[in-house]
Design an enzyme around this catalytic site. Structure first.
Site, mmCIF file in Angstrom:
data_model
loop_
_atom_site.group_PDB
_atom_site.id
_atom_site.type_symbol
_atom_site.label_atom_id
_atom_site.label_comp_id
_atom_site.label_asym_id
_atom_site.label_seq_id
_atom_site.Cartn_x
_atom_site.Cartn_y
_atom_site.Cartn_z
ATOM 1 N N THR A 8 0.822 -1.210 0.000
ATOM 2 C CA THR A 8 0.000 0.000 0.000
ATOM 3 C C THR A 8 0.857 1.260 0.000
ATOM 4 O O THR A 8 2.053 1.208 0.260
ATOM 5 C CB THR A 8 -0.898 0.058 1.255
ATOM 6 N N HIS A 9 0.197 2.374 -0.244
ATOM 7 C CA HIS A 9 0.820 3.686 -0.085
ATOM 8 C C HIS A 9 0.949 3.971 1.411
ATOM 9 O O HIS A 9 -0.003 3.751 2.163
ATOM 10 C CB HIS A 9 -0.044 4.772 -0.727
ATOM 11 N N GLY A 10 2.093 4.443 1.824
ATOM 12 C CA GLY A 10 2.290 4.794 3.229
ATOM 13 C C GLY A 10 2.270 3.565 4.132
ATOM 14 O O GLY A 10 2.418 2.438 3.677
ATOM 15 N N ASP A 65 -3.951 -1.361 -2.185
ATOM 16 C CA ASP A 65 -4.996 -0.438 -1.757
ATOM 17 C C ASP A 65 -5.839 0.059 -2.928
ATOM 18 O O ASP A 65 -7.065 -0.009 -2.883
ATOM 19 C CB ASP A 65 -4.422 0.713 -0.930
#
Length: 136
Positions: A8-10, A65
């Site tokens: 996912t991002h982050g 995500d």
């Protein structure tokens, strides 16, 4: 599918896996990879390949995500290296809990998709349609 990589991002992937471990215990068949702000694509691809090697390059369910994001696009470019693997978007904790509870079992994409969809509830509607004395 017995092995899964969340990307996912982050820090979302790490946080979701941590939550699942809190509820269902250790999950050695699930790895999390976070695409960090400022990280380059080469590093993300190296992280993904290292996680795949930990699973001995066996069939892997890649869970991301959002469609079209960097994790999604990076996995699309490399997924052909892992026959019988798949990529799903919309990863969430209910999906991961279903994977955790069924550890070691084959889970179809359709089953995981249904689990994710079934987890979505609009409680304002449910609350106004239920009697105040009823419990969930």
């Amino acid at each position: 599918m017995k092995n899964f990589i969340i990307c996912t991002h982050g820090p979302t992937a790490d946080a979701m896996l941590s939550s699942v471990k809190m509820i269902a215990g250790d999950q050695p068949h699930i790895k999390s990879i976070c695409f960090k702000d400022g990280e380059d694509l080469k590093q993300l691809k190296e992280d993904l390949q290292a996680a795949c090697k930990k699973f001995k390059n066996e069939d892997i369910g890649f869970l991301v995500d959002v469609q079209g994001g960097t994790p999604f696009n990076t996995i699309i470019q490399m997924i052909n290296q892992y026959p019988n693997s798949y990529l799903m978007t919309g990863v969430n904790v209910p999906m991961l809990l279903e994977i955790a509870v069924n550890q070691g079992d084959e889970l179809s994409v359709d089953h995981l998709e249904k689990t994710t969809i079934d987890a979505i509830k609009h409680f304002d509607r449910l609350l106004t349609n239920n009697n105040e004395d009823e419990e969930f």
